[in-house]
Design a protein around this motif. Sequence first.
Motif, PDB file in Angstrom:
ATOM      1  N   TRP A  49       2.730  -2.030  -8.882  1.00  0.00           N
ATOM      2  CA  TRP A  49       3.524  -1.060  -8.142  1.00  0.00           C
ATOM      3  C   TRP A  49       4.984  -1.439  -8.073  1.00  0.00           C
ATOM      4  O   TRP A  49       5.358  -2.603  -8.132  1.00  0.00           O
ATOM      5  CB  TRP A  49       2.950  -0.917  -6.742  1.00  0.00           C
ATOM      6  CG  TRP A  49       1.474  -0.638  -6.724  1.00  0.00           C
ATOM      7  CD1 TRP A  49       0.762   0.035  -7.681  1.00  0.00           C
ATOM      8  CD2 TRP A  49       0.535  -1.046  -5.744  1.00  0.00           C
ATOM      9  NE1 TRP A  49      -0.562   0.084  -7.323  1.00  0.00           N
ATOM     10  CE2 TRP A  49      -0.738  -0.578  -6.145  1.00  0.00           C
ATOM     11  CE3 TRP A  49       0.622  -1.761  -4.557  1.00  0.00           C
ATOM     12  CZ2 TRP A  49      -1.889  -0.781  -5.396  1.00  0.00           C
ATOM     13  CZ3 TRP A  49      -0.523  -1.969  -3.819  1.00  0.00           C
ATOM     14  CH2 TRP A  49      -1.763  -1.484  -4.236  1.00  0.00           C
ATOM     15  N   GLU A  50       5.812  -0.435  -7.901  1.00  0.00           N
ATOM     16  CA  GLU A  50       7.259  -0.634  -7.775  1.00  0.00           C
ATOM     17  C   GLU A  50       7.603  -1.439  -6.532  1.00  0.00           C
ATOM     18  O   GLU A  50       8.491  -2.285  -6.551  1.00  0.00           O
ATOM     19  CB  GLU A  50       7.944   0.724  -7.714  1.00  0.00           C
ATOM     20  CG  GLU A  50       9.443   0.652  -7.578  1.00  0.00           C
ATOM     21  CD  GLU A  50      10.091   2.018  -7.575  1.00  0.00           C
ATOM     22  OE1 GLU A  50      11.324   2.056  -7.587  1.00  0.00           O
ATOM     23  OE2 GLU A  50       9.392   3.044  -7.576  1.00  0.00           O
ATOM     24  N   VAL A  51       6.914  -1.174  -5.452  1.00  0.00           N
ATOM     25  CA  VAL A  51       7.105  -1.908  -4.205  1.00  0.00           C
ATOM     26  C   VAL A  51       5.741  -2.297  -3.679  1.00  0.00           C
ATOM     27  O   VAL A  51       4.824  -1.482  -3.632  1.00  0.00           O
ATOM     28  CB  VAL A  51       7.853  -1.066  -3.151  1.00  0.00           C
ATOM     29  CG1 VAL A  51       7.839  -1.753  -1.795  1.00  0.00           C
ATOM     30  CG2 VAL A  51       9.277  -0.814  -3.591  1.00  0.00           C
ATOM     31  N   TYR A  52       5.612  -3.564  -3.314  1.00  0.00           N
ATOM     32  CA  TYR A  52       4.388  -4.051  -2.689  1.00  0.00           C
ATOM     33  C   TYR A  52       4.789  -5.142  -1.720  1.00  0.00           C
ATOM     34  O   TYR A  52       5.429  -6.117  -2.095  1.00  0.00           O
ATOM     35  CB  TYR A  52       3.402  -4.586  -3.720  1.00  0.00           C
ATOM     36  CG  TYR A  52       2.216  -5.294  -3.095  1.00  0.00           C
ATOM     37  CD1 TYR A  52       1.298  -4.592  -2.323  1.00  0.00           C
ATOM     38  CD2 TYR A  52       2.037  -6.655  -3.268  1.00  0.00           C
ATOM     39  CE1 TYR A  52       0.224  -5.235  -1.745  1.00  0.00           C
ATOM     40  CE2 TYR A  52       0.956  -7.306  -2.691  1.00  0.00           C
ATOM     41  CZ  TYR A  52       0.050  -6.597  -1.931  1.00  0.00           C
ATOM     42  OH  TYR A  52      -1.015  -7.241  -1.350  1.00  0.00           O
ATOM     43  N   ASP A  53       4.443  -4.951  -0.477  1.00  0.00           N
ATOM     44  CA  ASP A  53       4.691  -5.949   0.553  1.00  0.00           C
ATOM     45  C   ASP A  53       3.357  -6.196   1.238  1.00  0.00           C
ATOM     46  O   ASP A  53       2.842  -5.310   1.930  1.00  0.00           O
ATOM     47  CB  ASP A  53       5.734  -5.443   1.555  1.00  0.00           C
ATOM     48  CG  ASP A  53       6.081  -6.462   2.619  1.00  0.00           C
ATOM     49  OD1 ASP A  53       5.365  -7.491   2.748  1.00  0.00           O
ATOM     50  OD2 ASP A  53       7.057  -6.235   3.344  1.00  0.00           O
ATOM     51  N   PRO A  54       2.753  -7.362   1.047  1.00  0.00           N
ATOM     52  CA  PRO A  54       1.450  -7.635   1.659  1.00  0.00           C
ATOM     53  C   PRO A  54       1.447  -7.446   3.179  1.00  0.00           C
ATOM     54  O   PRO A  54       0.420  -7.135   3.762  1.00  0.00           O
ATOM     55  CB  PRO A  54       1.170  -9.092   1.293  1.00  0.00           C
ATOM     56  CG  PRO A  54       2.039  -9.377   0.127  1.00  0.00           C
ATOM     57  CD  PRO A  54       3.238  -8.489   0.261  1.00  0.00           C
ATOM     58  N   ALA A  55       2.602  -7.594   3.799  1.00  0.00           N
ATOM     59  CA  ALA A  55       2.695  -7.461   5.254  1.00  0.00           C
ATOM     60  C   ALA A  55       2.951  -6.022   5.691  1.00  0.00           C
ATOM     61  O   ALA A  55       2.871  -5.719   6.883  1.00  0.00           O
ATOM     62  CB  ALA A  55       3.801  -8.367   5.789  1.00  0.00           C
ATOM     63  N   ASP A  56       3.265  -5.129   4.759  1.00  0.00           N
ATOM     64  CA  ASP A  56       3.583  -3.747   5.102  1.00  0.00           C
ATOM     65  C   ASP A  56       3.073  -2.822   4.001  1.00  0.00           C
ATOM     66  O   ASP A  56       3.795  -2.505   3.054  1.00  0.00           O
ATOM     67  CB  ASP A  56       5.087  -3.576   5.290  1.00  0.00           C
ATOM     68  CG  ASP A  56       5.490  -2.170   5.707  1.00  0.00           C
ATOM     69  OD1 ASP A  56       4.601  -1.294   5.873  1.00  0.00           O
ATOM     70  OD2 ASP A  56       6.697  -1.936   5.853  1.00  0.00           O
TER      71      ASP A  56
END
Length: 91
Positions: A49-56
């Motif tokens: 994915w273009e953006v992935y934040d495990p916390a969000d």
Amino acid sequence: MKSAVKPGAPYMYHYYVAALIESGLKAEAKEALTSYWGGMIKKGADTFWEVYDPADELKSPYNFAPINSYCHAWSCTPVYFIRKYPEIFQQ
């Protein structure tokens, strides 16, 4: 450090992993790569994915979680590091 800014996209994680390697933190680099891109796989991704934040999980570059690139160019980062540094990532 709790107040440290952390990368929120594969773009920056690429450079984060590279910085760990350049700093001699090879185990940390391997952990960062496997936990970050592996985290997307655990969430069902078949492309990265273009953006992935495990916390969000709702983070999106477009301020709306369903809108995101689900086949982004930074998908190549794991393969790049695995092939460039086999002594770190192929152990």
